[in-house]
Structures are given as structure tokens and as C-alpha cells.
Design a protein around this motif. Structure first.
Motif, PDB file in Angstrom:
ATOM      1  N   HIS A 148       0.873  -1.191   0.000  1.00 46.17           N
ATOM      2  CA  HIS A 148       0.000   0.000   0.000  1.00 46.17           C
ATOM      3  C   HIS A 148       0.901   1.229   0.000  1.00 46.17           C
ATOM      4  O   HIS A 148       1.732   1.402   0.890  1.00 46.17           O
ATOM      5  N   MET A 149       0.730   2.096  -1.007  1.00 46.05           N
ATOM      6  CA  MET A 149       1.599   3.271  -1.184  1.00 46.05           C
ATOM      7  C   MET A 149       0.788   4.552  -1.022  1.00 46.05           C
ATOM      8  O   MET A 149      -0.297   4.682  -1.582  1.00 46.05           O
ATOM      9  N   GLU A 150       1.325   5.501  -0.290  1.00 45.17           N
ATOM     10  CA  GLU A 150       0.659   6.788  -0.068  1.00 45.17           C
ATOM     11  C   GLU A 150       1.614   7.905  -0.464  1.00 45.17           C
ATOM     12  O   GLU A 150       2.774   7.920  -0.058  1.00 45.17           O
ATOM     13  N   ILE A 151       1.111   8.852  -1.259  1.00 45.59           N
ATOM     14  CA  ILE A 151       1.912  10.003  -1.671  1.00 45.59           C
ATOM     15  C   ILE A 151       1.776  11.081  -0.601  1.00 45.59           C
ATOM     16  O   ILE A 151       0.678  11.523  -0.280  1.00 45.59           O
ATOM     17  N   GLY A 152       2.897  11.518  -0.047  1.00 44.18           N
ATOM     18  CA  GLY A 152       2.881  12.524   1.010  1.00 44.18           C
ATOM     19  C   GLY A 152       2.890  13.942   0.455  1.00 44.18           C
ATOM     20  O   GLY A 152       3.083  14.169  -0.742  1.00 44.18           O
ATOM     21  N   ALA A 161      -3.397   7.342  -2.953  1.00 44.24           N
ATOM     22  CA  ALA A 161      -2.946   6.003  -2.561  1.00 44.24           C
ATOM     23  C   ALA A 161      -2.967   5.034  -3.737  1.00 44.24           C
ATOM     24  O   ALA A 161      -3.888   5.059  -4.558  1.00 44.24           O
ATOM     25  N   PHE A 162      -1.957   4.179  -3.795  1.00 44.62           N
ATOM     26  CA  PHE A 162      -1.858   3.116  -4.783  1.00 44.62           C
ATOM     27  C   PHE A 162      -1.597   1.804  -4.048  1.00 44.62           C
ATOM     28  O   PHE A 162      -1.106   1.801  -2.911  1.00 44.62           O
ATOM     29  N   ALA A 167       9.442  -2.882  -3.019  1.00 46.98           N
ATOM     30  CA  ALA A 167       8.960  -1.670  -2.339  1.00 46.98           C
ATOM     31  C   ALA A 167      10.019  -0.582  -2.375  1.00 46.98           C
ATOM     32  O   ALA A 167       9.717   0.593  -2.637  1.00 46.98           O
ATOM     33  N   HIS A 168      11.261  -0.942  -2.139  1.00 45.07           N
ATOM     34  CA  HIS A 168      12.339   0.061  -2.160  1.00 45.07           C
ATOM     35  C   HIS A 168      12.583   0.572  -3.579  1.00 45.07           C
ATOM     36  O   HIS A 168      12.919   1.754  -3.767  1.00 45.07           O
ATOM     37  N   ILE A 199       5.321   3.307   2.097  1.00 50.33           N
ATOM     38  CA  ILE A 199       4.773   2.025   1.640  1.00 50.33           C
ATOM     39  C   ILE A 199       4.654   1.079   2.820  1.00 50.33           C
ATOM     40  O   ILE A 199       5.569   0.949   3.629  1.00 50.33           O
ATOM     41  N   GLY A 200       3.485   0.420   2.900  1.00 52.09           N
ATOM     42  CA  GLY A 200       3.275  -0.620   3.897  1.00 52.09           C
ATOM     43  C   GLY A 200       3.072  -1.964   3.225  1.00 52.09           C
ATOM     44  O   GLY A 200       2.507  -2.041   2.130  1.00 52.09           O
TER      45      GLY A 200
END
Length: 620
Positions: A231-235, A277-278, A294-295, A318-319
Motif C-alpha cells: 500500500h503506497m501513499e503520496i505525502g 494512494a496506490f 517496495a524500495h 509504503i506498507g
């Protein structure tokens, strides 16, 4: 008579076969091609073509289907339906006039014109000497025509043309019906796409991901393999949105989605699951593989993006959650990947793996949000106070108003926690309203008892920029009849720097009410001296992070000494918070600090106990 009857029979045979063709065709082009084939093979005509009118300056004709002749040669002739020498053919005239037209290749004068020499040669090659062009009318407009050619020079008499015109009408109906069907198919496809795909990025949406994740889990159970969900979040999204606007933000999101798609190609299902979020589902994956990916994604997302003439750095976190280790159903896996993402911090690498208990904690916090709303509306909160005293005289100078919440099930909730919950749940303004009402009410009670005391109320960044704040405070002064010196307001330095110009306007309006204004947590923000000099404030509170290590840390002493000197040079009262030891008190006295607040003096206590503390303090 026999020839006429034969032609009528041929037309009837063609009409019947054409009707069956209407029922079998699945799309418009298939209908046109099949109709031409039926006319030639079943009807016995030499040539059958369908053309559409082009609404350009030259009024050209586009050939759509042909049997019995070469469609490329028909197109090379450059037919037209304009009212000129190229448009007087049977085809052009039928489209232009909307009436059936019969053409005799051997006897009509128009075909003797050199313009039609290529057409005559084609007729001779294909073996037809007469033609009829029958207009195709769809939705009241002539869209083209059905052209048929016969070997007999006297073909297409009135009776035959009448029957064949019915065929053209049937074909037009079939065209219209196919177009309606296509519109329905297109609409259904659009609805399906909107339901399953994000219109901005074209990626699958949350619903689509959920369904694919359920299918993948079912297969994984049978084949005994694992699934990873990132789970990816743009800050910094809202901050960027304020600067460049939503259109440019859309461009930013499309660029980031493209980067993610390129990096994830062939590795899993990438979806957009929220505003910023993606998520990426990776089948046949383990923790190590998912972590490496993820990295890689973080590197892609952190590369600067050129948008609206700016070079933007979009932070990302990313989680990771795993099936079956962390969850065995799609909903739980999505929640836990999201929970892991909230643990990740850009400064700590921006990546985290789900740990047990996170979901329960988020469930608790959601429940607390709802309970907090009830606590505010039903007056379940309590007003606490923490005294402030003059360092030189030890005289009580006032108190800071604080709010406490003792939950029926969870006990005392940390103030920092429920204030943050209030900000996230959108109840920070009602909480501030409760605090103001409580402070003014308590101030009035003390005033009526003949022991007026000053209370300082904290204002958050949300409060400071609320358009109704000053009017509400003015109304409270009117309602309770308090003197302006009995209520102070403390504002954090970081809150003031969010929008310095608007903050300065708000402080000026507050100052017009005659209240005392103090900058709280001074030293932790980024205000410049020139800005501080312009603010209509009366005092500053040195943050406890500098005060508490004052006697053990030389750097802290330098900061505190400089802050005191700065405040006094600007004519401001200086208060030190976090005073917990006699040594710190004495050092502050040596440095000339005006007032102190902290556990050495008193911990926060219920407002009703403040008079008792005051009497005890006077005896010390």
C-alpha cells in the motif's frame, strides 16, 4: 413481360434474403458486407456496394463495402455528392436528393463525359451496364446509399426499384439498430470501466483490486503460495495542491502512476485505491521479494517531478502485508497493508511491514473519534489548569487552561492523542469551542467569588485560521462580562508560520479585544526576528525541550539565555515551561526569566482545585 416478372422475382428474392441478413449481423460493418454478398449471390445482381456521405468541403463519398467489384477502384474514382460534374452520378444524386436514381451506363449522356471514363471502364470489367442508387436514411438524414449494378441495360424499372428501395430502407433500419446497439455496448463498457478503473490514471480501482485479490487468494489456497500487498501513499499532497492547484496535481498523479506502472510491469496488479494512494498485489511473492520491490518503487516515487514549471519532490510511504501470514481475506489484507503504511515514515526509509495489533489500535482510535464527538456535545470533558508564577516574587500570575478526557472504558486519554484525533476527525473546532466556553465560564465563577484569575487558552492552527474565531471570542466576552485581562491566548510558533500574513491579521483583531497574546513552544518554529517584531504579541513561552535540560546541557542554556534576552529586548514577558527542578528554577532566576510553569510548581489540576493550590503555594 417475362423479363419484368423475372426482375420483380429477383428483387423479391433479394429482399427476403436481405431481411434474414439483418437478423444475423452482429455489427454495422458485418451487416454492410453481408448485405452486399446477399444481393450478388442470392439476388443475382452483378455488383452491390454501400457508401456513406462524407460531410467535408468536397462532399466526398466513403465506400464501406462492395461485392462484385474492387472497393479500392471505387474509392480511386473519387466520387462526390456535391452539385457539380463529379456529383451527377447515380450515387451522388441519390445522396444529394434523397431519391432513388437509375443510371444507364451505355445511354445516359452524363456517363459519356470524360470525368466518368474510369467508371465506364470499371463497369465494363465488372459486367454491369445499369445501376440503381438507393438512399439510406437514418434518423431522418441521408447517410449514404446502396448501389446495385445489373448486366441488363434496361434493368431497374419502376416495380423493381420500388422493391429494392424497401431493401434499402431495411438496410438503413439495420444500420440504425446496429448503431444503437453499439451505443449501448459502449455505454455498458464505459459504466464497467468507471466501476472498475480510475478515470484519471486508467489503473484498476479499489473495487477491481478487491475482486482480483479475492480471486488470487482462492488460487493461492489451492496452489499453496503467498501473496504480497503493498500500500503506497503520496505525502505532502495537500501542501502541493495549495501551491499548484488541482489540475497540476492531477498531472503529478498521472506522472507518478506512469512511473509505478513502468516499474510494476509484469510484476503484479497495480491499482489506485485512494486520492493519493496506490496498491500493488504480487502473487507468488515472499517478504524479501516484496521488500526489494517496495524500495525500488520508493526510489521511483521520490525522484523529482516537473509539474507546472516546478520541480516537486513527492514523498511516499509504503506498507506491506502478506497472505496468509497477516490476513486470509481481501478486506483484512487491504486494511493491514494500509495500517503498515501509516507506520512508515519518510525519514525512516518510508517502508514498514505489518505488525500484529495495529488493526486493533486503529479500530480503537476510530471508536475514540466517535466517542470524542459525543464527549464534546454532552459535556463529558473536564477543565484542568496548570499554574504559572512570577520567578522573582513567587506570586501566582495565572494558569494555562487545559482539557482532560476520562473515557468510561479506556480511562484517562492522553491529551496529545485525543487532540490529534480531533484534528483527524474534523472535531478540533468544536473542541476549541468547548474549551473557550469552559474557560470563560470558569473565569466568571472566580470573578463572582471575588478571586479573579487569569486563564490562558491554547489556539490550534485550525482555530487561528478559522474565519469565525475572533467574532466568537468577542461574543463570549459580551456574554460573560469578563475583563479582557482575565483571558489570554497562546499560539504555537509553527501555527503562526503556516500562513504568516493571515496569522498577523487574526492576531491584530484579537489584540483589538484587549487580550494578552503569547507565543507558545517558542524556539521550535521557524519565525524570523523581523516577523516576530511585527507580531502584536505580549510574551513568549520557551519550549520545555530547552528548559528541562537547562542545567545539564550547555547548548540549552545558550538557547534559553538568548531567548530571554531577545524577549526582553522586544519588550515581551518570557515564561519558561517544563520547570521540574529547583536547579532549573534557580538558573532561570539568574538568567532573568519572568515566569515559570511546570511540575515543580504544580501538575495540571482540576479547575475547582486551583484556589486550594493557590492557598497552599502562598504558604510555601
Amino acid at each position: 413481360m417475362e423479363n419484368e416478372l423475372a426482375r420483380v422475382h429477383r428483387a423479391l428474392r433479394t429482399l427476403s434474403a436481405g431481411n434474414r441478413c439483418l437478423l444475423r449481423a452482429s455489427n454495422e460493418q458485418e451487416l454492410l458486407t453481408e448485405m452486399c454478398r446477399v444481393i450478388v449471390e442470392k439476388g443475382g445482381y452483378r455488383v452491390a456496394c454501400v457508401c456513406y456521405a462524407v460531410h467535408d468541403d468536397q462532399k466526398n463519398i466513403r465506400w464501406m463495402a462492395a461485392v462484385g467489384t474492387d472497393i479500392a477502384r471505387m474509392a480511386a474514382f473519387n466520387h462526390s455528392w456535391a452539385d457539380n460534374e463529379r456529383g451527377v452520378s447515380a450515387t451522388g444524386t441519390a445522396i444529394r436528393t434523397g431519391l432513388p436514381v437509375v443510371g444507364r451506363m451505355l445511354s445516359d449522356p452524363i456517363y459519356s463525359n470524360s470525368v466518368f471514363s474510369t467508371l465506364r471502364e470499371q463497369a465494363e470489367r465488372d459486367g454491369f451496364t445499369s445501376v440503381t442508387a438507393l438512399p439510406l436514411r437514418v434518423d431522418g438524414q441521408v447517410i449514404g446509399c446502396l448501389l446495385m449494378g445489373a448486366a441488363e441495360p434496361d434493368a431497374f424499372d419502376e416495380a423493381e426499384v420500388k422493391l429494392l428501395n424497401e431493401l434499402a430502407d431495411d438496410l438503413a433500419y439495420g444500420i440504425e439498430n446496429q448503431r444503437v446497439r453499439e451505443q449501448h455496448r459502449s455505454a455498458q463498457a464505459t459504466i464497467a470501466r468507471l466501476a472498475y478503473y480510475d478515470p484519471l490514471t486508467g489503473l484498476p480501482n479499489r473495487t477491481c483490486l478487491h475482486e482480483q485479490l479475492e480471486e488470487a487468494m482462492q488460487a493461492a489456497r489451492q496452489q499453496h503460495h503467498a501473496i504480497a500487498l503493498l500500500h503506497m501513499e503520496i505525502g505532502r499532497f495537500h501542501e502541493i495542491n495549495k501551491v499548484i492547484g488541482y489540475r497540476a496535481v492531477d498531472e503529478l498523479l498521472r506522472e507518478l502512476a506512469t512511473r509505478l506502472s513502468d516499474c510494476c510491469a509484469g510484476k503484479g496488479t497495480l491499482a489506485r485505491v485512494g486520492e493519493t494512494a496506490f496498491a500493488l498485489m504480487i502473487s507468488h511473492s515472499n517478504v524479501d521479494h516484496a521488500t526489494r520491490l517496495a524500495h525500488q518503487l520508493l526510489d521511483k516515487l521520490r525522484a523529482p517531478v516537473h509539474v507546472a514549471g516546478l520541480l516537486l519532490d513527492a514523498q511516499a510511504c509504503i506498507g506491506l502485508a502478506m497472505f496468509p501470514g497477516h490476513a486470509t481475506d481481501a478486506d483484512a489484507l487491504i486494511r493491514r497493508a494500509n495500517a503498515a503504511m501509516h507506520l512508515a515514515r519518510p525519514t525512516g526509509g518510508g517502508f514498514a511491514i505489518y505488525m500484529g495489533g495495529l488493526e486493533q489500535e486503529y479500530t480503537r482510535r476510530l471508536a475514540l473519534m466517535g466517542d470524542l464527538h459525543r464527549a464534546i456535545t454532552e459535556n463529558e470533558l473536564r477543565l484542568f489548569c496548570q499554574p504559572k508564577v512570577d520567578i522573582a516574587t513567587r506570586a501566582f500570575t495565572g494558569a494555562e487552561a487545559l482539557v482532560r478526557w476520562e473515557h468510561p472504558q479506556h480511562g484517562l486519554i492522553a491529551t496529545a492523542e485525543f487532540v490529534k484525533l480531533a484534528e483527524q476527525a474534523g472535531t478540533i473546532t468544536p473542541l476549541t469551542h468547548w474549551m473557550l466556553e469552559a474557560a470563560f465560564s470558569q473565569g466568571y465563577a472566580w470573578q463572582e467569588a471575588g478571586t479573579a484569575r487569569t486563564l490562558a487558552v491554547n489556539l490550534s492552527v485550525h482555530d487561528l485560521y478559522s474565519p469565525g474565531l475572533v467574532d466568537r471570542i468577542a461574543g463570549l466576552f459580551t456574554t460573560w462580562g469578563l475583563s479582557s485581562d482575565l483571558i489570554q491566548f497562546e499560539l504555537t510558533e509553527s501555527a503562526l508560520m503556516t500562513d504568516p500574513e493571515l496569522a498577523q491579521q487574526t492576531l491584530a483583531r484579537l489584540k483589538d479585544l484587549g487580550v494578552t497574546l503569547v507565543i507558545d513552544d517558542f524556539g521550535t518554529g521557524y519565525s524570523g526576528l523581523s516577523y516576530l517584531q511585527r507580531l502584536p504579541v505580549d510574551g513568549i513561552k520557551i519550549d520545555q525541550s530547552f528548559v528541562m535540560p537547562l542545567v545539564t546541557n550547555a547548548d540549552s542554556e545558550v538557547i534559553v539565555r538568548s531567548t530571554i534576552e531577545l524577549g526582553h529586548n522586544l519588550g515581551l514577558q518570557v515564561v519558561a515551561e517544563g520547570v521540574e527542578s529547583r536547579a532549573v528554577w534557580e538558573r532561570l532566576a539568574m538568567l532573568g526569566c519572568d515566569a515559570a510553569q511546570g511540575y515543580l510548581i504544580a501538575k495540571p489540576l482540576p479547575a475547582e482545585r486551583l484556589p486550594e493550590w493557590e492557598r497552599e503555594w502562598a504558604l510555601v
